[in-house]
Design an enzyme around this catalytic site. Structure first.
Site, mmCIF file in Angstrom:
data_model
loop_
_atom_site.group_PDB
_atom_site.id
_atom_site.type_symbol
_atom_site.label_atom_id
_atom_site.label_comp_id
_atom_site.label_asym_id
_atom_site.label_seq_id
_atom_site.Cartn_x
_atom_site.Cartn_y
_atom_site.Cartn_z
ATOM 1 N N ASP A 61 0.859 -1.179 0.000
ATOM 2 C CA ASP A 61 0.000 0.000 0.000
ATOM 3 C C ASP A 61 0.894 1.227 0.000
ATOM 4 O OD1 ASP A 61 -3.042 0.907 1.577
ATOM 5 O OD2 ASP A 61 -1.493 2.278 0.887
ATOM 6 N N LEU A 81 10.119 0.940 -13.637
ATOM 7 C CA LEU A 81 9.632 1.048 -15.009
ATOM 8 C C LEU A 81 9.805 2.486 -15.487
ATOM 9 C CD1 LEU A 81 6.354 -1.057 -14.748
ATOM 10 C CD2 LEU A 81 8.566 -1.774 -15.657
ATOM 11 N N LEU A 125 2.280 0.260 -9.296
ATOM 12 C CA LEU A 125 1.362 -0.594 -10.043
ATOM 13 C C LEU A 125 1.154 -1.918 -9.320
ATOM 14 C CD1 LEU A 125 2.883 -0.156 -13.632
ATOM 15 C CD2 LEU A 125 1.072 1.197 -12.556
#
Length: 125
Positions: A44, A66, A86
């Site tokens: 979280d 990323l 993500l």
């Protein structure tokens, strides 16, 4: 796919492991077939900020994130909160699409939902 209860630390050499975390300073530029990528998930972001980065550092692992900031722009929608964190399935979608297409824009489009607040530059109106 093979599953095991063994730790990735016991299965692979430390220098072959790359822990993916949105908090890394290192940008994943390409997928190396000689590396093992660990998807640090189910964190979280508001409660455990930088938990995956800390875990990787404690284990002396390479980290990468990323290239969302490098290929995407912030959406102008005011309801977005701009998150690079993500879910595991989204990271997997990005990586598998990149592996097949060798295109970060295509890969990010496949895995980063509009609700994250980032869009490809050609979709900005």
């Amino acid at each position: 796919m093979d599953t095991t209860q063994e730790s990735y630390l016991d299965l692979f050499p430390l220098d072959a492991i790359v822990y993916l975390t949105p908090d890394s300073e290192n940008v994943l530029e390409d997928i190396d077939a000689n590396k093992v990528y660990v998807l640090g998930g189910l964190v979280d972001e508001s409660i455990h900020k930088k938990l995956t980065l800390q875990r990787a550092q404690e284990q002396a692992l390479q980290t990468a994130r990323l290239p969302i900031r490098e290929y995407m722009v912030k959406s102008s929608s005011s309801r977005n909160y701009y998150s690079e964190t993500l879910a595991i399935n989204q990271v997997f979608d990005v990586l598998s699409t990149y592996y097949m297409t060798r295109s970060w824009p295509a890969a990010l489009k496949a895995g980063v939902s509009a609700g994250k607040g980032y869009v490809l530059p050609d979709t900005v109106k």
